[in-house]
Design a protein around this motif. Structure first.
Motif, mmCIF file in Angstrom:
data_model
loop_
_atom_site.group_PDB
_atom_site.id
_atom_site.type_symbol
_atom_site.label_atom_id
_atom_site.label_comp_id
_atom_site.label_asym_id
_atom_site.label_seq_id
_atom_site.Cartn_x
_atom_site.Cartn_y
_atom_site.Cartn_z
ATOM 1 N N HIS A 188 -3.011 24.851 -22.295
ATOM 2 C CA HIS A 188 -3.010 23.342 -22.023
ATOM 3 C C HIS A 188 -4.592 22.874 -21.298
ATOM 4 O O HIS A 188 -4.795 21.758 -21.385
ATOM 5 C CB HIS A 188 -1.779 22.805 -21.377
ATOM 6 C CG HIS A 188 -0.430 22.853 -22.410
ATOM 7 N ND1 HIS A 188 -0.372 22.123 -23.590
ATOM 8 C CD2 HIS A 188 0.429 23.410 -22.216
ATOM 9 C CE1 HIS A 188 0.687 22.536 -24.134
ATOM 10 N NE2 HIS A 188 1.310 23.084 -23.194
ATOM 11 N N ARG A 191 -6.975 22.742 -23.930
ATOM 12 C CA ARG A 191 -6.810 21.798 -24.826
ATOM 13 C C ARG A 191 -7.626 20.522 -24.259
ATOM 14 O O ARG A 191 -8.178 19.797 -24.789
ATOM 15 C CB ARG A 191 -5.295 21.474 -25.118
ATOM 16 C CG ARG A 191 -5.114 20.445 -26.335
ATOM 17 C CD ARG A 191 -3.516 20.553 -26.700
ATOM 18 N NE ARG A 191 -2.752 20.404 -25.545
ATOM 19 C CZ ARG A 191 -2.194 19.311 -25.040
ATOM 20 N NH1 ARG A 191 -2.812 18.107 -25.775
ATOM 21 N NH2 ARG A 191 -1.653 19.155 -23.987
ATOM 22 N N ASP A 196 -8.621 17.738 -26.732
ATOM 23 C CA ASP A 196 -7.479 17.834 -27.523
ATOM 24 C C ASP A 196 -7.780 17.467 -28.865
ATOM 25 O O ASP A 196 -7.401 16.672 -29.623
ATOM 26 C CB ASP A 196 -6.426 16.693 -27.074
ATOM 27 C CG ASP A 196 -5.087 16.998 -27.574
ATOM 28 O OD1 ASP A 196 -4.918 18.059 -28.141
ATOM 29 O OD2 ASP A 196 -4.241 16.082 -27.467
ATOM 30 N N SER A 198 -7.924 17.785 -32.995
ATOM 31 C CA SER A 198 -6.521 17.752 -33.880
ATOM 32 C C SER A 198 -6.342 19.244 -34.379
ATOM 33 O O SER A 198 -5.507 19.661 -34.780
ATOM 34 C CB SER A 198 -6.755 16.640 -34.687
ATOM 35 O OG SER A 198 -7.912 16.907 -35.451
ATOM 36 N N GLY A 201 -4.648 24.375 -32.211
ATOM 37 C CA GLY A 201 -3.280 24.556 -32.163
ATOM 38 C C GLY A 201 -3.219 25.998 -31.281
ATOM 39 O O GLY A 201 -3.812 26.458 -30.662
ATOM 40 N N LEU A 202 -1.721 26.532 -31.313
ATOM 41 C CA LEU A 202 -1.408 27.551 -30.557
ATOM 42 C C LEU A 202 -0.831 28.676 -31.251
ATOM 43 O O LEU A 202 -0.083 28.360 -32.376
ATOM 44 C CB LEU A 202 -0.230 27.086 -29.451
ATOM 45 C CG LEU A 202 0.284 27.972 -28.732
ATOM 46 C CD1 LEU A 202 -0.713 28.853 -27.531
ATOM 47 C CD2 LEU A 202 1.563 27.446 -28.009
ATOM 48 N N TRP A 227 2.369 22.031 -30.619
ATOM 49 C CA TRP A 227 1.309 22.613 -30.854
ATOM 50 C C TRP A 227 1.581 24.065 -31.814
ATOM 51 O O TRP A 227 0.231 24.516 -31.851
ATOM 52 C CB TRP A 227 0.543 22.998 -29.369
ATOM 53 C CG TRP A 227 0.292 21.680 -28.621
ATOM 54 C CD1 TRP A 227 -0.651 20.846 -28.766
ATOM 55 C CD2 TRP A 227 1.330 21.290 -27.565
ATOM 56 N NE1 TRP A 227 -0.355 19.742 -27.867
ATOM 57 C CE2 TRP A 227 0.730 19.842 -27.107
ATOM 58 C CE3 TRP A 227 2.422 21.676 -26.890
ATOM 59 C CZ2 TRP A 227 1.420 19.093 -25.984
ATOM 60 C CZ3 TRP A 227 3.053 20.885 -26.243
ATOM 61 C CH2 TRP A 227 2.654 19.679 -25.549
ATOM 62 N N ARG A 229 0.847 26.515 -34.329
ATOM 63 C CA ARG A 229 0.458 26.720 -35.496
ATOM 64 C C ARG A 229 0.653 28.192 -36.060
ATOM 65 O O ARG A 229 0.275 28.502 -37.205
ATOM 66 C CB ARG A 229 -1.110 26.551 -35.346
ATOM 67 C CG ARG A 229 -1.249 25.132 -35.047
ATOM 68 C CD ARG A 229 -1.001 23.904 -35.971
ATOM 69 N NE ARG A 229 -1.105 22.786 -35.540
ATOM 70 C CZ ARG A 229 -0.147 21.960 -34.852
ATOM 71 N NH1 ARG A 229 0.924 22.446 -34.267
ATOM 72 N NH2 ARG A 229 -0.449 20.747 -34.307
ATOM 73 N N TYR A 265 8.391 23.835 -36.799
ATOM 74 C CA TYR A 265 7.100 24.667 -37.107
ATOM 75 C C TYR A 265 7.593 25.135 -38.445
ATOM 76 O O TYR A 265 8.527 25.714 -39.150
ATOM 77 C CB TYR A 265 7.262 25.970 -36.270
ATOM 78 C CG TYR A 265 6.312 27.108 -36.662
ATOM 79 C CD1 TYR A 265 4.828 26.861 -36.741
ATOM 80 C CD2 TYR A 265 6.896 28.332 -36.777
ATOM 81 C CE1 TYR A 265 3.871 28.159 -36.946
ATOM 82 C CE2 TYR A 265 5.802 29.639 -37.326
ATOM 83 C CZ TYR A 265 4.272 29.310 -37.361
ATOM 84 O OH TYR A 265 3.628 30.044 -37.676
#
Length: 312
Positions: A188, A191, A196, A198, A201-202, A227, A229, A265
Motif C-alpha cells: 500500500h 501504491r 495508485d 489502475s 495490483g498485488l 487489489w 491480481r 478474485y
C-alpha cells in the motif's frame, strides 16, 4: 509428502466449478521441458500455469522470443490452460547473483536491465493472454537508506506500470520476506507513492502471509481482495520463509480457499514450490488433490457472510 508415480491417461477433469482456479508454477517443474510440464498439468486437471520466464522455460533473452511466445500461446490454448507470467527466475539476468540486478540495484544500468526484463515480461504476458505479470522489489542493498531504496523502487516500477496499462495486463507486485516490499502494508505504501495506477495490483503469496503478516492467511485474502491480481499458494510455518508441500506446514487451508472463493478474485491460484522440482510431477498431482479436498463445501456466500466449508 509421498505418493504413487504420476501416470498420464489424457486430460483430467478441471477443478470443481467455482471461482477458485488452480495452477502450478513451472519454477517447480524445472526438470521438465516446458511442453512436457504443460501436458502434465493439463493431464492432471489444473486450470492453468504460473510460467516463470527463464532459460529452460520461455527464455526472455533468447533470439526469436516472439515466435516462441506465439508457439507457447497456441499450446496453452490447445491444452485449455490459463496462464500468469512470473519473473522470479534466480539467475536470468546475472549468472552469479541470485535475483540480480534488482529494481534497487545501486547501479542505474542494473536497475534498467531489470526494468527492461519486466517490460519484456509484460509484452510476453499480453501475447500469451495472461491474466497478470508478477514481480517483486528485491532486497535492499547493504548501506542503502530506506528512503533511497523506495525512491529507486518507485522510479523503476513507474515505466513497468505504464507498459502494463498500455498492454492491458495487470502488474502484480509480490510482498516477499526479506525484501524492501515485504508486507501488505509495504504494498500500500508503494501504491500511494506511484499514485495508485489502475494497472498496479498485488500478488498475494499465502505462505508469506503465514510467515510474517499479523493477520491470518484467510484474513489477508479478505484485506487484499480489492487489489488481488495473482495468488500463489503453498504451506509454510510462522517466521520461517520456506515453501513447503501441503500438510508440512501450519496453514489451515479451507478458510483460505473459502476467502478466495468469496473474494471476487478471478485469476489463478498457483502452487509455488520452487525448490521441489526433483519431485515435481508427483507433488503437482498431490497438491491438486489436497487443494480440491480443502475447497468449501456447499453454496458460497458473499465475503463477510457465514459460509460453511469442509475441513480437510
Amino acid at each position: 509428502m509421498t505418493g504413487d508415480p504420476v501416470r498420464h491417461s489424457g486430460p483430467g477433469p478441471r477443478s470443481a466449478p467455482g471461482p477458485v482456479r488452480f495452477g502450478y508454477g513451472t519454477n517447480g517443474l524445472t526438470d521438465l521441458r516446458l511442453d512436457d510440464a504443460l501436458a502434465l498439468l493439463a493431464d492432471l486437471g489444473y486450470d492453468g500455469v504460473g510460467l516463470t520466464l527463464d532459460h529452460m522455460h520461455l527464455d526472455p533473452l533468447a533470439p526469436g522470443l516472439a515466435a516462441e511466445t506465439a508457439r507457447v500461446a497456441r499450446r496453452l490454448s490447445q491444452l485449455g490452460l490459463g496462464v500468469t507470467v512470473e519473473t522470479g527466475a534466480r539467475y536470468v539476468l546475472d549468472p552469479r547473483r541470485k535475483h540480480g540486478p534488482s529494481l534497487l540495484d545501486p547501479d542505474p544500468a542494473g536497475r534498467a536491465a531489470r526494468v527492461g526484463l519486466l517490460v519484456t515480461a509484460v509484452g510476453v504476458a499480453a501475447d500469451l493472454g495472461a491474466h497478470a505479470v508478477h514481480c517483486f522489489s528485491g532486497v535492499t542493498p547493504a548501506g542503502t537508506p530506506p528512503d533511497t531504496a523506495w525512491q529507486r523502487l518507485t522510479a523503476s516500477l513507474a515505466p513497468v506500470a505504464d507498459a502494463a496499462a498500455t498492454a492491458g495486463v495487470p502488474l502484480a507486485v509480490e510482498p516477499e520476506p526479506g525484501h524492501l516490499l515485504a508486507t501488505l502494508a509495504d504494498f500500500h505504501h508503494l501504491r500511494g507513492a506511484l499514485g495508485d495506477p489502475s494497472s498496479l495490483g498485488l500478488t498475494l503469496d499465502i505462505g508469506h502471509c503465514q510467515c510474517l503478516e499479523p493477520s491470518s492467511p484467510a484474513d489477508c485474502v479478505r484485506e487484499a481482495a480489492p487489489w488481488l491480481r495473482h495468488v500463489q499458494i503453498e504451506d509454510m510455518r510462522r517466521g520461517v520463509h520456506e515453501h513447503l508441500p501441503f500438510g508440512d506446514g501450519e496453514i489451515d487451508f479451507p478458510p483460505v480457499l473459502e476467502a478466495l472463493a468469496t473474494s471476487g478474485y478471478q485469476g489463478l491460484t498457483v502452487v509455488e514450490l520452487p525448490r521441489h522440482s526433483h519431485a515435481g510431477p508427483a507433488l503437482a498431482a498431490q497438491s491438486l488433490d489436497f487443494l480440491r479436498g480443502a475447497l468449501p463445501a456447499g453454496p458460497l456466500v458473499p465475503a463477510g457472510g457465514d459460509a460453511r466449508c469442509r475441513r480437510h
